[in-house]
Enzyme design. Structure first.
Site, short mmCIF file in Angstrom:
data_model
loop_
_atom_site.label_atom_id
_atom_site.label_comp_id
_atom_site.label_asym_id
_atom_site.label_seq_id
_atom_site.Cartn_x
_atom_site.Cartn_y
_atom_site.Cartn_z
N SER A 1 0.83 -1.20 0.00
CA SER A 1 0.00 0.00 0.00
C SER A 1 0.87 1.26 0.00
O SER A 1 1.66 1.48 -0.92
CB SER A 1 -0.94 -0.06 1.21
OG SER A 1 -2.03 0.81 1.07
N ASP B 1 -8.95 -7.15 -4.19
CA ASP B 1 -8.64 -5.82 -3.62
C ASP B 1 -9.48 -4.76 -4.33
O ASP B 1 -9.27 -4.47 -5.50
CB ASP B 1 -7.15 -5.54 -3.80
CG ASP B 1 -6.68 -4.31 -3.01
OD1 ASP B 1 -7.52 -3.47 -2.65
OD2 ASP B 1 -5.46 -4.20 -2.79
N HIS C 1 -7.85 -6.05 0.15
CA HIS C 1 -6.58 -5.34 0.33
C HIS C 1 -5.79 -5.92 1.50
O HIS C 1 -4.56 -6.01 1.44
CB HIS C 1 -6.87 -3.86 0.56
CG HIS C 1 -5.65 -2.99 0.59
ND1 HIS C 1 -4.80 -2.86 -0.49
CD2 HIS C 1 -5.14 -2.19 1.57
CE1 HIS C 1 -3.82 -2.03 -0.18
NE2 HIS C 1 -4.00 -1.61 1.06
N ASP C 2 -6.48 -6.31 2.57
CA ASP C 2 -5.81 -6.88 3.73
C ASP C 2 -5.25 -8.27 3.48
O ASP C 2 -4.64 -8.88 4.37
CB ASP C 2 -6.77 -6.95 4.93
CG ASP C 2 -6.79 -5.65 5.72
OD1 ASP C 2 -6.02 -4.73 5.39
OD2 ASP C 2 -7.60 -5.55 6.68
#
Length: 356
Positions: free
Chosen positions: A145, A304, A334-335
């Protein structure tokens, strides 16, 4: 409590602090007497070519094993029997490096006076930190990120200081969707009645509700619609609040972050991410990425929705010596980079082999 930031009166734990002096920002402003907090694992070798730089994400911090489990240690992807692994807290952060909750030269907390920073400023601080550490070159710069944004800037600006980079769930430029979602989060914090224009550190209460709303919004973008539906659906929490189970889950995420983070840092780092554009003043994204001469591995996560895989594909397609994009399958969005440690670990090992 007005902030969850680490303050100078708190136990430093495993943090180490390094002064890098004054930092001239891209804006021309000077951030004086900058301190970087960091943690490290392993030892540098005789040839000094075994150092790995981990660039943490928005709400990350130097204690990598605390947020990226099963990644750092003997025999793990960041193998401390082979490598010296270093993770500095980003400037503007709230876990020991100079940021809005730090004391300014006048002895008061920076608060609203803290200057605007961007990704390139963060990298400039990391370069100064690297010089102060006596590190000539990193074998690999890796980050998820926000950390991936910084790794890209390292590859473009300092190809002689890093052997390869690995970006995970990141991008070459912030998108309209990301900026839109982030701007709502920033507004939620700033409209909290306890925000006080960012000067809340002497108050009994800080902008907890505003940052909690921001975190709830952000967390939904970090996960997936399918996970939320399968995991919680329309279930009630079963307590006397009458909340849905998913509400309780988001409340918990907000409370956890409030206890370890700072609202001004949330704003500062989010605004830096919004301004991210490797093509700025370089002829555009394609032109900037075309200058990268070191190996690049861009990793996407198939679910994501915050950093969709097309953003990593762009990096892989436009950086001349990039490997084919790696797509990790995960139900966690995303995690996924935090959860799919086996898949991510395999990519890290591959990136280390590519390092020049």
């Amino acid at each position: 409590m007005s902030t969850g930031a680490w303050l100078e009166t708190h136990d430093p734990g495993e943090r180490v602090f390094l002064s890098i002096g004054d930092l001239v920002l891209e804006s021309g402003e000077v951030l004086p007497d900058v301190v970087i907090a960091y943690q490290s694992w392993g030892k540098i070798n005789a040839t000094q070519d075994n150092v790995i730089l981990i660039n943490h994400a928005l709400t990350g911090f130097p204690d990598v094993p605390g947020w990226w489990p099963s990644m750092v240690g003997p025999g793990l992807p960041f193998d401390t029997d082979k490598y010296l692994v270093v993770c500095p807290n980003v400037i503007g952060g709230c876990q020991g490096s100079t940021g809005p909750s730090s004391l300014a030269p006048d002895g008061k907390r920076w608060g609203s006076r803290f200057p605007a920073i961007n990704i390139r400023d963060m990298v400039a601080a990391e370069v100064a930190f690297t010089n102060a550490m006596g590190i000539k070159k990193y074998k690999l710069a890796v980050g998820p990120s926000l950390g991936g944004m910084r790794a890209l800037e390292w590859a473009i600006q300092h190809p002689d200081r890093v052997g390869a980079i690995c970006t995970i769930g990141s991008s070459a430029v912030a998108t309209g969707d990301q900026i839109g979602t982030a701007s709502i989060q920033i507004r939620a914090i700033k409209t909290d009645p306890h925000f006080n224009n960012g000067d809340y550190y002497e108050q009994e209460k800080g902008p907890e509700e505003g940052m909690g709303i921001a975190r709830r919004i952000a967390h939904l973008t970090y996960r997936t619609e399918a996970e939320m539906d399968i995991r919680f659906g329309r279930q009630l929490q079963g307590d006397d609040t009458g909340r849905y189970a998913v509400e309780s889950y988001l409340d918990h995420q907000a409370e956890k972050l409030w206890k370890r983070f700072d609202a001004n840092t949330y704003i500062a780092l989010t605004e830096a991410m919004n301004s991210h554009d490797v093509g700025r003043d370089r002829g555009g994204v394609a032109a900037a990425l075309s200058t990268i001469k070191i190996p690049v591995i861009a990793v996407g996560i198939d679910t994501d929705r915050l950093f969709p895989v097309r953003l990593q594909a762009e990096i892989a397609e436009l950086a001349p010596v990039a490997e084919p994009m790696v797509t990790i399958t995960s139900p966690f969005g995303h995690d996924g980079f935090l959860v799919e440690v086996e898949s991510v670990g395999e990519v890290i090992r591959q990136a280390l082999k590519l390092s020049k």
